[in-house]
Design a protein around this motif. Structure first.
Motif, PDB file in Angstrom:
ATOM      1  N   GLN A 111       0.855  -1.106   0.138  1.00  0.00           N
ATOM      2  CA  GLN A 111      -0.177  -0.006   0.163  1.00  0.00           C
ATOM      3  C   GLN A 111       0.819   1.268   0.005  1.00  0.00           C
ATOM      4  OE1 GLN A 111      -2.694  -0.459   3.299  1.00  0.00           O
ATOM      5  NE2 GLN A 111      -3.536  -2.332   2.364  1.00  0.00           N
ATOM      6  N   ARG A 112       0.084   2.260  -0.341  1.00  0.00           N
ATOM      7  CA  ARG A 112       1.019   3.546  -0.648  1.00  0.00           C
ATOM      8  C   ARG A 112       0.427   4.777  -0.061  1.00  0.00           C
ATOM      9  NH1 ARG A 112       4.218   0.519  -1.673  1.00  0.00           N
ATOM     10  NH2 ARG A 112       5.549   0.298  -3.482  1.00  0.00           N
ATOM     11  N   GLY A 113       1.011   5.728   0.411  1.00  0.00           N
ATOM     12  CA  GLY A 113       0.295   7.195   0.790  1.00  0.00           C
ATOM     13  C   GLY A 113       0.046   7.081   2.393  1.00  0.00           C
ATOM     14  N   MET A 114      -1.073   7.941   2.638  1.00  0.00           N
ATOM     15  CA  MET A 114      -1.261   8.469   4.048  1.00  0.00           C
ATOM     16  C   MET A 114      -2.019   7.252   4.794  1.00  0.00           C
ATOM     17  SD  MET A 114      -2.622  12.131   4.368  1.00  0.00           S
ATOM     18  CE  MET A 114      -1.302  13.388   4.591  1.00  0.00           C
ATOM     19  N   PHE A 115      -2.654   6.183   4.103  1.00  0.00           N
ATOM     20  CA  PHE A 115      -3.497   5.464   4.662  1.00  0.00           C
ATOM     21  C   PHE A 115      -3.215   3.918   4.662  1.00  0.00           C
ATOM     22  CE2 PHE A 115      -6.357   8.668   3.023  1.00  0.00           C
ATOM     23  CZ  PHE A 115      -6.639   9.303   4.570  1.00  0.00           C
ATOM     24  N   LEU A 116      -3.675   3.260   5.605  1.00  0.00           N
ATOM     25  CA  LEU A 116      -3.148   1.813   5.768  1.00  0.00           C
ATOM     26  C   LEU A 116      -4.662   1.129   5.778  1.00  0.00           C
ATOM     27  CD1 LEU A 116      -0.849   0.338   7.004  1.00  0.00           C
ATOM     28  CD2 LEU A 116      -1.797   0.575   9.230  1.00  0.00           C
ATOM     29  N   ARG A 117      -4.810   0.255   4.937  1.00  0.00           N
ATOM     30  CA  ARG A 117      -6.046  -0.698   4.924  1.00  0.00           C
ATOM     31  C   ARG A 117      -6.164  -1.785   5.372  1.00  0.00           C
ATOM     32  NH1 ARG A 117     -10.348  -2.741   1.397  1.00  0.00           N
ATOM     33  NH2 ARG A 117     -12.250  -2.116   2.513  1.00  0.00           N
ATOM     34  N   LEU A 118      -6.657  -2.058   6.764  1.00  0.00           N
ATOM     35  CA  LEU A 118      -6.571  -3.380   7.365  1.00  0.00           C
ATOM     36  C   LEU A 118      -7.680  -4.147   6.730  1.00  0.00           C
ATOM     37  CD1 LEU A 118      -6.406  -2.201  11.126  1.00  0.00           C
ATOM     38  CD2 LEU A 118      -4.411  -3.069   9.569  1.00  0.00           C
ATOM     39  N   PRO A 119      -7.501  -5.596   6.651  1.00  0.00           N
ATOM     40  CA  PRO A 119      -8.448  -6.553   6.164  1.00  0.00           C
ATOM     41  C   PRO A 119      -9.402  -6.500   7.108  1.00  0.00           C
ATOM     42  CG  PRO A 119      -6.583  -7.537   6.719  1.00  0.00           C
ATOM     43  CD  PRO A 119      -6.307  -6.307   7.122  1.00  0.00           C
ATOM     44  N   PHE A 120      -9.985  -5.765   7.800  1.00  0.00           N
ATOM     45  CA  PHE A 120     -10.874  -5.647   9.009  1.00  0.00           C
ATOM     46  C   PHE A 120     -12.372  -5.423   8.729  1.00  0.00           C
ATOM     47  CE2 PHE A 120      -7.945  -5.004  12.788  1.00  0.00           C
ATOM     48  CZ  PHE A 120      -7.228  -6.210  12.469  1.00  0.00           C
ATOM     49  N   ASP A 121     -13.498  -5.958   9.158  1.00  0.00           N
ATOM     50  CA  ASP A 121     -14.771  -5.491   8.961  1.00  0.00           C
ATOM     51  C   ASP A 121     -15.183  -4.402   9.933  1.00  0.00           C
ATOM     52  OD1 ASP A 121     -15.213  -6.776  11.519  1.00  0.00           O
ATOM     53  OD2 ASP A 121     -15.849  -8.510  10.458  1.00  0.00           O
ATOM     54  N   SER A 122     -16.400  -3.982  10.044  1.00  0.00           N
ATOM     55  CA  SER A 122     -16.584  -2.725  11.015  1.00  0.00           C
ATOM     56  C   SER A 122     -16.609  -3.145  12.385  1.00  0.00           C
ATOM     57  CB  SER A 122     -17.865  -1.941  10.711  1.00  0.00           C
ATOM     58  OG  SER A 122     -19.037  -3.096  10.641  1.00  0.00           O
ATOM     59  N   ALA A 123     -16.832  -4.430  12.861  1.00  0.00           N
ATOM     60  CA  ALA A 123     -16.887  -4.880  14.155  1.00  0.00           C
ATOM     61  C   ALA A 123     -15.508  -5.005  14.654  1.00  0.00           C
ATOM     62  CB  ALA A 123     -17.491  -6.412  14.140  1.00  0.00           C
ATOM     63  N   GLN A 124     -14.519  -5.446  13.721  1.00  0.00           N
ATOM     64  CA  GLN A 124     -13.055  -5.345  14.125  1.00  0.00           C
ATOM     65  C   GLN A 124     -12.415  -3.970  14.495  1.00  0.00           C
ATOM     66  OE1 GLN A 124     -12.141  -8.174  10.970  1.00  0.00           O
ATOM     67  NE2 GLN A 124     -11.312  -9.332  12.250  1.00  0.00           N
ATOM     68  N   MET A 125     -13.002  -2.969  13.498  1.00  0.00           N
ATOM     69  CA  MET A 125     -12.626  -1.928  13.831  1.00  0.00           C
ATOM     70  C   MET A 125     -13.224  -1.094  15.012  1.00  0.00           C
ATOM     71  SD  MET A 125     -10.533  -1.127  11.346  1.00  0.00           S
ATOM     72  CE  MET A 125     -10.119   0.604  11.583  1.00  0.00           C
ATOM     73  N   ILE A 180      -3.363  -4.558  16.466  1.00  0.00           N
ATOM     74  CA  ILE A 180      -4.014  -4.919  15.169  1.00  0.00           C
ATOM     75  C   ILE A 180      -3.975  -6.391  15.189  1.00  0.00           C
ATOM     76  CG2 ILE A 180      -3.576  -5.105  12.777  1.00  0.00           C
ATOM     77  CD1 ILE A 180      -2.539  -2.183  12.723  1.00  0.00           C
ATOM     78  N   ALA A 181      -2.889  -7.222  15.465  1.00  0.00           N
ATOM     79  CA  ALA A 181      -2.686  -8.647  15.566  1.00  0.00           C
ATOM     80  C   ALA A 181      -3.639  -9.385  16.447  1.00  0.00           C
ATOM     81  CB  ALA A 181      -1.363  -8.942  16.077  1.00  0.00           C
ATOM     82  N   SER A 182      -3.671  -8.589  17.467  1.00  0.00           N
ATOM     83  CA  SER A 182      -4.807  -9.306  18.476  1.00  0.00           C
ATOM     84  C   SER A 182      -6.235  -9.272  17.892  1.00  0.00           C
ATOM     85  CB  SER A 182      -4.985  -8.547  19.775  1.00  0.00           C
ATOM     86  OG  SER A 182      -3.543  -8.151  20.322  1.00  0.00           O
ATOM     87  N   VAL A 183      -6.922  -8.068  17.425  1.00  0.00           N
ATOM     88  CA  VAL A 183      -7.976  -7.934  16.835  1.00  0.00           C
ATOM     89  C   VAL A 183      -8.214  -8.804  15.570  1.00  0.00           C
ATOM     90  CG1 VAL A 183      -9.647  -6.444  15.851  1.00  0.00           C
ATOM     91  CG2 VAL A 183      -8.370  -5.552  17.680  1.00  0.00           C
ATOM     92  N   GLY A 184      -6.977  -8.759  14.846  1.00  0.00           N
ATOM     93  CA  GLY A 184      -7.292  -9.795  13.659  1.00  0.00           C
ATOM     94  C   GLY A 184      -6.733 -11.129  13.723  1.00  0.00           C
ATOM     95  N   ALA A 185      -6.929 -11.653  14.893  1.00  0.00           N
ATOM     96  CA  ALA A 185      -6.403 -13.003  15.160  1.00  0.00           C
ATOM     97  C   ALA A 185      -6.860 -13.930  14.150  1.00  0.00           C
ATOM     98  CB  ALA A 185      -6.788 -13.545  16.270  1.00  0.00           C
ATOM     99  N   ARG A 186      -7.796 -13.781  13.400  1.00  0.00           N
ATOM    100  CA  ARG A 186      -8.062 -14.945  12.329  1.00  0.00           C
ATOM    101  C   ARG A 186      -8.280 -14.329  10.909  1.00  0.00           C
ATOM    102  NH1 ARG A 186     -10.106 -16.738  16.355  1.00  0.00           N
ATOM    103  NH2 ARG A 186     -12.174 -15.792  16.463  1.00  0.00           N
ATOM    104  N   VAL A 187      -7.523 -13.219  10.559  1.00  0.00           N
ATOM    105  CA  VAL A 187      -7.817 -12.687   9.260  1.00  0.00           C
ATOM    106  C   VAL A 187      -6.809 -13.131   8.171  1.00  0.00           C
ATOM    107  CG1 VAL A 187      -7.696 -10.509   8.234  1.00  0.00           C
ATOM    108  CG2 VAL A 187      -8.909 -10.593  10.323  1.00  0.00           C
TER     109      VAL A 187
END
Ligand SMILES: Cc1ncc(COP(=O)(O)O)c(C=O)c1O
Length: 400
Positions: free
Chosen positions: A339-353, A387-394
């Motif tokens: 990824q590039r630029g100012m943002f980071l997009r996690l493979p998370f849904d809204s519940a994980q956010m 991030i790693a704790s929230v995304g344990a199964r992503v």
């Protein structure tokens, strides 16, 4: 009867910002809005901007009305910077706007006024404000998924171009796509340009993050290659990020036409729309940018400062990816490096956010976007753990 149809809904960014302001926890991270912050969490004025502002104070330029097209020196310097070659500049008509948002809206109005039945194809996930801006100009918006497995879905973009009608628009972000962080590869700009030129489909290009991806020239190159092939295009340019002029509402709308008469007509329509809206754009930011771009030494200083921001973002991204990969389950996030630029997009849904916010005080937006530009380097390890704790199964490669 007053205020009887309260059906409007603001995008989630502003509600989250209000939630952040009201949240009493001390160790929170505000990664909601795309603003470049330093290690202390401040959004400082760039040194080159301070120099330009100092000169303006000395010179005390008049506060007289500046005209419907805005600051002509700014328009000319921005057009040259963005298009980069004389042939393209000779086909361009530029109007100063109220930042990138104002440019998007003015161009959408131009398209709506000159082709009421046009469709705009918009890749999703989209910048949250794109659908609202396009619909406010009464354009028909058709959304399609633009990313798959953490990369741009080239087939989907080409399919859309092949199915569009002459006069329709495809909205493309010039680089560092918000929110996916993806930049289109050069070959895709080329292939898309061929299809769009053949079919008479018009590129609507949003340039908000140039200089923050792979470098200033590199970030503009794909678009420039497309513009050499297509006869017509519209480009919304924001000066908010590259000069840190967020609150000064500085930007421009560039229209590429077949001939000067069409360019004059486009200017006439945009001035007409502007006149009935804000009339004339604000002066200060455009004076600052023109001062920087038209002075060789100051321009070089600004380029170096922009490059510094870019390399800090790259460093933060790589640090975070390194930290994540070292954690159990961290491999799922290897794609963040692309990824590039100012943002980071996690493979998370809204519940994980929500979990990231509620359990770790880290505020992003529901589409999985965090503003990397708001993370102090000292807090990268802590962010990686959250991030790693929230995304344990992503699984990054299959979830988006
Ligand atoms: C893709 C994109 N376009 C346009 C804008 C508008 O920027 P501004 O109106 O602040 O110049 C933004 C701001 O975040 C953006 O992300």
């Amino acid at each position: 009867m007053f205020l009887t149809t309260p059906s409007l809904q603001l995008d989630p960014l502003w509600q989250l910002s209000a939630d952040y302001a009201a949240d009493p926890r001390s160790a929170r991270l505000n990664l909601i809005i795309g603003v470049y912050r330093d290690e202390n969490g401040d959004c400082p004025t760039m040194p080159s901007v301070r120099v330009a502002e100092g000169r303006l104070v000395e010179r005390a330029p008049s506060k007289e009305y500046i005209g419907l097209s805005g600051n002509l020196e700014f328009n000319s310097a921005m057009t040259q910077l963005i298009l980069g070659d004389e042939e393209l500049v000779s086909r361009a008509t530029t109007v100063q706007t109220v930042a990138g948002t104002g440019a998007l809206r003015l161009l959408a109005e131009l398209m709506s006024a000159t082709g009421p039945h046009r469709t705009v194809y918009l890749g999703t996930p989209a910048y949250v404000n794109h659908p609202a801006i396009l619909r406010a100009a009464r354009l028909n918006v058709v959304e399609y998924p633009v990313s798959r497995n953490g990369t741009i879905d080239a087939e989907a973009v080409l399919r859309v171009a092949n199915s569009a009608r002459a006069g329709d628009l495809i909205l493309l972000q010039g680089c560092c796509h918000n929110p996916t962080g993806l930049s289109m590869p050069g070959w895709l700009w080329d292939e898309l340009a061929d299809v769009m030129a053949r079919k008479g489909v018009i590129p609507f290009i949003d340039q908000a993050y140039f200089g923050l991806g792979d470098g200033l020239e590199e970030d503009l190159e794909g678009m420039r290659r497309m513009l050499r092939v297509v006869p017509e295009a519209i480009i919304a340019v924001s000066a908010s990020k590259a000069w840190g002029l967020y609150s000064e509402r500085t930007g421009c709308a560039i229209v590429i036409t077949r001939d000067g008469a069409q360019g004059d007509y486009a200017r006439g329509v945009m001035e007409f729309v502007a006149r009935a809206d804000y009339s004339q754009p604000p002066a200060h930011g455009a004076l600052v940018v023109a001062e920087i771009l038209n002075d060789r030494a100051l321009r070089a200083q600004w380029r170096a400062e922009l490059e510094q921001m870019r390399s800090r973002l790259t460093h933060l991204r790589n640090e975070l990816a390194d930290e994540l990969i070292a954690l159990p389950n961290g491999d799922a996030f290897a794609g963040l490096r692309e990824q590039r630029g100012m943002f980071l997009r996690l493979p998370f849904d809204s519940a994980q956010m929500d979990a990231l916010r509620e359990q770790y005080g880290t505020y992003g937006i529901p589409s999985g976007r965090l503003s990397l530009a708001g993370v102090p380097a000292s807090r990268i390890p802590e962010l990686a753990t959250a991030i790693a704790s929230v995304g344990a199964r992503v699984d990054m490669a299959t979830s988006r």
